[in-house]
Design a protein around this motif. Structure first.
Motif, PDB file in Angstrom:
ATOM      1  N   ARG A  14       3.550  -3.774   1.420  1.00 30.32           N
ATOM      2  CA  ARG A  14       2.408  -2.915   1.117  1.00 30.32           C
ATOM      3  C   ARG A  14       1.263  -3.513   1.776  1.00 30.32           C
ATOM      4  O   ARG A  14       0.137  -2.523   1.829  1.00 30.32           O
ATOM      5  CB  ARG A  14       2.413  -2.809  -0.503  1.00 30.32           C
ATOM      6  CG  ARG A  14       3.555  -2.310  -1.105  1.00 30.32           C
ATOM      7  CD  ARG A  14       3.416  -2.184  -2.678  1.00 30.32           C
ATOM      8  NE  ARG A  14       4.588  -1.745  -3.210  1.00 30.32           N
ATOM      9  CZ  ARG A  14       4.840  -1.451  -4.632  1.00 30.32           C
ATOM     10  NH1 ARG A  14       3.751  -1.402  -5.306  1.00 30.32           N
ATOM     11  NH2 ARG A  14       6.037  -1.287  -5.102  1.00 30.32           N
ATOM     12  N   LEU A  15       1.257  -4.696   1.848  1.00 33.40           N
ATOM     13  CA  LEU A  15      -0.069  -5.392   2.384  1.00 33.40           C
ATOM     14  C   LEU A  15      -0.333  -5.337   4.021  1.00 33.40           C
ATOM     15  O   LEU A  15      -1.187  -4.605   4.511  1.00 33.40           O
ATOM     16  CB  LEU A  15      -0.316  -6.733   1.964  1.00 33.40           C
ATOM     17  CG  LEU A  15      -1.550  -7.298   2.655  1.00 33.40           C
ATOM     18  CD1 LEU A  15      -2.914  -6.928   2.214  1.00 33.40           C
ATOM     19  CD2 LEU A  15      -1.490  -8.906   2.064  1.00 33.40           C
ATOM     20  N   TRP A  16       0.937  -6.081   4.630  1.00 26.99           N
ATOM     21  CA  TRP A  16       0.593  -6.070   5.968  1.00 26.99           C
ATOM     22  C   TRP A  16       1.233  -5.013   6.872  1.00 26.99           C
ATOM     23  O   TRP A  16       0.798  -4.545   7.729  1.00 26.99           O
ATOM     24  CB  TRP A  16       1.550  -7.268   6.572  1.00 26.99           C
ATOM     25  CG  TRP A  16       0.524  -8.672   6.302  1.00 26.99           C
ATOM     26  CD1 TRP A  16      -0.453  -8.859   6.979  1.00 26.99           C
ATOM     27  CD2 TRP A  16       0.861  -9.778   5.184  1.00 26.99           C
ATOM     28  NE1 TRP A  16      -1.268  -9.975   6.466  1.00 26.99           N
ATOM     29  CE2 TRP A  16      -0.046 -10.749   5.190  1.00 26.99           C
ATOM     30  CE3 TRP A  16       1.708  -9.775   4.217  1.00 26.99           C
ATOM     31  CZ2 TRP A  16      -0.535 -11.778   4.932  1.00 26.99           C
ATOM     32  CZ3 TRP A  16       1.612 -10.832   3.492  1.00 26.99           C
ATOM     33  CH2 TRP A  16       0.708 -11.923   3.726  1.00 26.99           C
ATOM     34  N   SER A  17       2.606  -4.313   6.399  1.00 22.73           N
ATOM     35  CA  SER A  17       3.020  -3.278   7.094  1.00 22.73           C
ATOM     36  C   SER A  17       2.008  -2.022   6.973  1.00 22.73           C
ATOM     37  O   SER A  17       2.093  -1.406   8.162  1.00 22.73           O
ATOM     38  CB  SER A  17       4.465  -2.934   6.571  1.00 22.73           C
ATOM     39  OG  SER A  17       5.218  -4.152   7.041  1.00 22.73           O
ATOM     40  N   ARG A  19      -0.805  -1.848   4.889  1.00 27.15           N
ATOM     41  CA  ARG A  19      -2.302  -1.767   4.728  1.00 27.15           C
ATOM     42  C   ARG A  19      -2.997  -0.999   3.553  1.00 27.15           C
ATOM     43  O   ARG A  19      -3.878  -0.462   3.708  1.00 27.15           O
ATOM     44  CB  ARG A  19      -3.057  -1.559   6.200  1.00 27.15           C
ATOM     45  CG  ARG A  19      -2.842  -2.284   7.112  1.00 27.15           C
ATOM     46  CD  ARG A  19      -3.261  -3.700   6.891  1.00 27.15           C
ATOM     47  NE  ARG A  19      -3.132  -4.979   8.109  1.00 27.15           N
ATOM     48  CZ  ARG A  19      -3.262  -6.060   7.853  1.00 27.15           C
ATOM     49  NH1 ARG A  19      -3.557  -6.436   6.681  1.00 27.15           N
ATOM     50  NH2 ARG A  19      -3.125  -6.767   9.071  1.00 27.15           N
ATOM     51  N   THR A  20      -2.083  -0.842   2.596  1.00 24.16           N
ATOM     52  CA  THR A  20      -2.258  -0.249   1.318  1.00 24.16           C
ATOM     53  C   THR A  20      -3.435  -0.901   0.209  1.00 24.16           C
ATOM     54  O   THR A  20      -4.019  -0.079  -0.394  1.00 24.16           O
ATOM     55  CB  THR A  20      -1.025   0.241   0.556  1.00 24.16           C
ATOM     56  OG1 THR A  20      -0.830  -1.133  -0.091  1.00 24.16           O
ATOM     57  CG2 THR A  20      -0.056   0.742   1.227  1.00 24.16           C
ATOM     58  N   TYR A  21      -3.695  -2.091   0.794  1.00 19.21           N
ATOM     59  CA  TYR A  21      -4.747  -2.703   0.120  1.00 19.21           C
ATOM     60  C   TYR A  21      -5.098  -3.738   0.888  1.00 19.21           C
ATOM     61  O   TYR A  21      -4.491  -4.263   1.876  1.00 19.21           O
ATOM     62  CB  TYR A  21      -4.524  -3.108  -1.457  1.00 19.21           C
ATOM     63  CG  TYR A  21      -3.218  -4.169  -1.462  1.00 19.21           C
ATOM     64  CD1 TYR A  21      -3.721  -5.740  -1.752  1.00 19.21           C
ATOM     65  CD2 TYR A  21      -2.054  -4.016  -1.444  1.00 19.21           C
ATOM     66  CE1 TYR A  21      -2.863  -6.418  -1.769  1.00 19.21           C
ATOM     67  CE2 TYR A  21      -1.061  -5.015  -1.624  1.00 19.21           C
ATOM     68  CZ  TYR A  21      -1.260  -6.132  -1.691  1.00 19.21           C
ATOM     69  OH  TYR A  21      -0.636  -7.385  -1.625  1.00 19.21           O
ATOM     70  N   GLU A  22      -6.203  -4.492   0.521  1.00 15.20           N
ATOM     71  CA  GLU A  22      -6.777  -5.770   1.010  1.00 15.20           C
ATOM     72  C   GLU A  22      -6.637  -6.924   0.146  1.00 15.20           C
ATOM     73  O   GLU A  22      -6.960  -6.839  -1.057  1.00 15.20           O
ATOM     74  CB  GLU A  22      -8.037  -5.456   1.799  1.00 15.20           C
ATOM     75  CG  GLU A  22      -8.336  -4.525   2.714  1.00 15.20           C
ATOM     76  CD  GLU A  22      -9.771  -4.286   3.207  1.00 15.20           C
ATOM     77  OE1 GLU A  22     -10.164  -5.368   3.836  1.00 15.20           O
ATOM     78  OE2 GLU A  22     -10.285  -3.262   3.051  1.00 15.20           O
ATOM     79  N   ALA A  23      -6.368  -8.087   0.827  1.00 13.30           N
ATOM     80  CA  ALA A  23      -6.343  -9.243   0.110  1.00 13.30           C
ATOM     81  C   ALA A  23      -7.089 -10.251   0.416  1.00 13.30           C
ATOM     82  O   ALA A  23      -7.637 -10.719   1.621  1.00 13.30           O
ATOM     83  CB  ALA A  23      -4.900  -9.806  -0.016  1.00 13.30           C
ATOM     84  N   GLY A 225      -9.662 -10.381  -8.719  1.00 11.12           N
ATOM     85  CA  GLY A 225     -10.934 -10.326  -7.611  1.00 11.12           C
ATOM     86  C   GLY A 225     -10.076 -10.765  -6.238  1.00 11.12           C
ATOM     87  O   GLY A 225     -10.631 -11.089  -5.160  1.00 11.12           O
ATOM     88  N   LEU A 226      -8.785 -10.883  -6.519  1.00  6.12           N
ATOM     89  CA  LEU A 226      -7.833 -11.275  -5.138  1.00  6.12           C
ATOM     90  C   LEU A 226      -7.645 -10.175  -4.487  1.00  6.12           C
ATOM     91  O   LEU A 226      -7.177 -10.387  -3.141  1.00  6.12           O
ATOM     92  CB  LEU A 226      -6.802 -12.199  -5.799  1.00  6.12           C
ATOM     93  CG  LEU A 226      -7.138 -13.331  -6.549  1.00  6.12           C
ATOM     94  CD1 LEU A 226      -5.804 -13.920  -7.040  1.00  6.12           C
ATOM     95  CD2 LEU A 226      -7.815 -14.296  -5.572  1.00  6.12           C
ATOM     96  N   ALA A 227      -7.459  -8.991  -4.913  1.00  5.76           N
ATOM     97  CA  ALA A 227      -7.087  -7.925  -4.267  1.00  5.76           C
ATOM     98  C   ALA A 227      -7.982  -6.620  -4.465  1.00  5.76           C
ATOM     99  O   ALA A 227      -8.975  -6.635  -5.486  1.00  5.76           O
ATOM    100  CB  ALA A 227      -5.814  -7.192  -4.547  1.00  5.76           C
ATOM    101  N   TYR A 228      -8.469  -5.981  -3.240  1.00  8.60           N
ATOM    102  CA  TYR A 228      -9.519  -4.751  -3.344  1.00  8.60           C
ATOM    103  C   TYR A 228      -8.993  -3.728  -2.560  1.00  8.60           C
ATOM    104  O   TYR A 228      -8.139  -3.843  -1.627  1.00  8.60           O
ATOM    105  CB  TYR A 228     -10.636  -5.530  -2.951  1.00  8.60           C
ATOM    106  CG  TYR A 228     -11.022  -6.156  -1.826  1.00  8.60           C
ATOM    107  CD1 TYR A 228     -11.331  -5.587  -0.546  1.00  8.60           C
ATOM    108  CD2 TYR A 228     -10.425  -7.651  -1.751  1.00  8.60           C
ATOM    109  CE1 TYR A 228     -11.586  -6.251   0.772  1.00  8.60           C
ATOM    110  CE2 TYR A 228     -10.436  -8.038  -0.537  1.00  8.60           C
ATOM    111  CZ  TYR A 228     -10.854  -7.821   0.482  1.00  8.60           C
ATOM    112  OH  TYR A 228     -11.079  -8.233   1.735  1.00  8.60           O
ATOM    113  N   ASN A 229      -9.814  -2.811  -2.653  1.00  9.67           N
ATOM    114  CA  ASN A 229      -9.733  -1.622  -1.799  1.00  9.67           C
ATOM    115  C   ASN A 229      -8.112  -0.916  -1.846  1.00  9.67           C
ATOM    116  O   ASN A 229      -7.577  -0.632  -0.690  1.00  9.67           O
ATOM    117  CB  ASN A 229     -10.119  -1.699  -0.203  1.00  9.67           C
ATOM    118  CG  ASN A 229     -11.305  -2.204   0.003  1.00  9.67           C
ATOM    119  OD1 ASN A 229     -12.292  -1.658  -0.726  1.00  9.67           O
ATOM    120  ND2 ASN A 229     -11.752  -2.506   1.136  1.00  9.67           N
ATOM    121  N   LEU A 230      -7.832  -0.942  -3.102  1.00  9.47           N
ATOM    122  CA  LEU A 230      -6.415  -0.297  -3.252  1.00  9.47           C
ATOM    123  C   LEU A 230      -6.475   1.244  -3.220  1.00  9.47           C
ATOM    124  O   LEU A 230      -7.193   1.878  -3.452  1.00  9.47           O
ATOM    125  CB  LEU A 230      -6.150  -0.706  -4.864  1.00  9.47           C
ATOM    126  CG  LEU A 230      -5.561  -1.998  -5.143  1.00  9.47           C
ATOM    127  CD1 LEU A 230      -6.455  -3.007  -4.834  1.00  9.47           C
ATOM    128  CD2 LEU A 230      -5.146  -2.046  -6.478  1.00  9.47           C
TER     129      LEU A 230
END
Length: 289
Positions: A14-17, A19-23, A225-230
């Motif tokens: 979900r994050l790297w492949s 880019r559904t959110y930023e970490a 506050g560790l993940a954003y732009n979900l």
């Protein structure tokens, strides 16, 4: 076992492949460590194969093309050379954003020694030291954990492409699979995911309506506050797509069944959340302090 799975579901997938959110950097490092412990190829290679899979799903350019049968999609694709179309079409998939991440670059450079440490040494040490098992039993348990996580992940490529319902798009092979959803802590909503791959939840419903521990973990990280732009799909867009390519009646039944499971899924998710934090803290204190 499931916490290590977050390195694949919340990290490489979900994050790297997608880019559904930023970490933030600490979360990316944590997910990289969990991903390394899963030993399912480094993040760069995993993401490359997955992006090719989505772009050319169930064709000869798909690394684990499900039209070639359950075994090939599940694990056979790892035992033979890649189809020439996979190699050719794979060159058309952009990977610059993944390569630019220093966390990914570090893991890729030191992947082999890192996997020995996080996949086998640390789990074996924890089982030996804190649960009193002998070395060989602890090592075999670590190997069992590894094999179980592998087959759970592979079921997304095999079972979730061959068995289940297709409420969002009846024209494609990916399907919704309850079994896969449970085993992969939230990756069984595969028909939805292939239609809307940019949704951080990989599902139309939230983790309070259906058991999706990966989404729960990302939501927790967002609160800290560790993940954003979900990223989430507009319900109107989902409804429009269902009416155009899916099965409206099936989708309504599908959602009603999940809405009715609010109480037990919420309780299970909260129990898991209450367990994962203290257990993690205790292990960190015992191992490092």
């Amino acid at each position: 076992m499931k916490r290590i799975g977050f390195g694949v579901t919340c990290g490489a997938h979900r994050l790297w492949s997608h880019r559904t959110y930023e970490a933030t950097l600490p979360l990316r490092i944590f997910l990289m460590i969990l991903n390394t412990a899963s030993l399912q190829n480094d993040i760069y290679e995993w993401s490359r194969d997955h992006r090719v899979h989505h772009k050319f799903s169930d064709t000869d350019a798909d690394p684990h093309n499900s039209t070639r049968g359950f075994f090939f999609a599940h694990m056979g694709w790892l035992f033979c050379k890649k189809h020439p179309h996979v190699l050719d079409k794979g060159k058309t998939v952009a990977l610059d954003d993944i390569a630019a991440d220093p966390v990914v670059a570090f893991q890729r450079q030191f992947y082999k020694p890192l996997t020995m440490i996080f996949t086998f040494y640390i789990p074996t040490y924890i089982i030996c030291y804190y649960f009193g098992e002998d070395y060989y039993s602890a090592f075999y348990l670590s190997c069992f954990r590894y094999c179980f996580s592998l087959h759970s992940t592979w079921l997304v490529n095999s079972a979730a492409h061959l068995y289940g319902v297709k409420p969002y798009d009846t024209r494609i092979n990916p399907r919704e699979s309850k079994l896969v959803q449970i085993l992969t802590v939230g990756e069984g909503y595969h028909n939805y995911h292939h239609v809307f791959p940019f949704d951080y939840s990989a599902s139309e419903v939230s983790w309070t309506q259906d058991l999706n521990l990966s989404t729960m973990f990302i939501d927790l990280c967002a609160k800290l506050g560790l993940a954003y732009n979900l990223k989430k799909v507009d319900p109107k867009l989902i409804q429009s797509r269902v009416e155009r390519t899916g099965d409206v009646t099936l989708n309504q039944i599908y959602l009603e069944n999940r809405s009715g499971s609010f109480k037990w899924t919420s309780v299970l998710s909260l129990i898991y959340l209450l367990l994962i934090i203290p257990v993690g803290v205790v292990l960190v204190r015992k191992v490092f302090f």
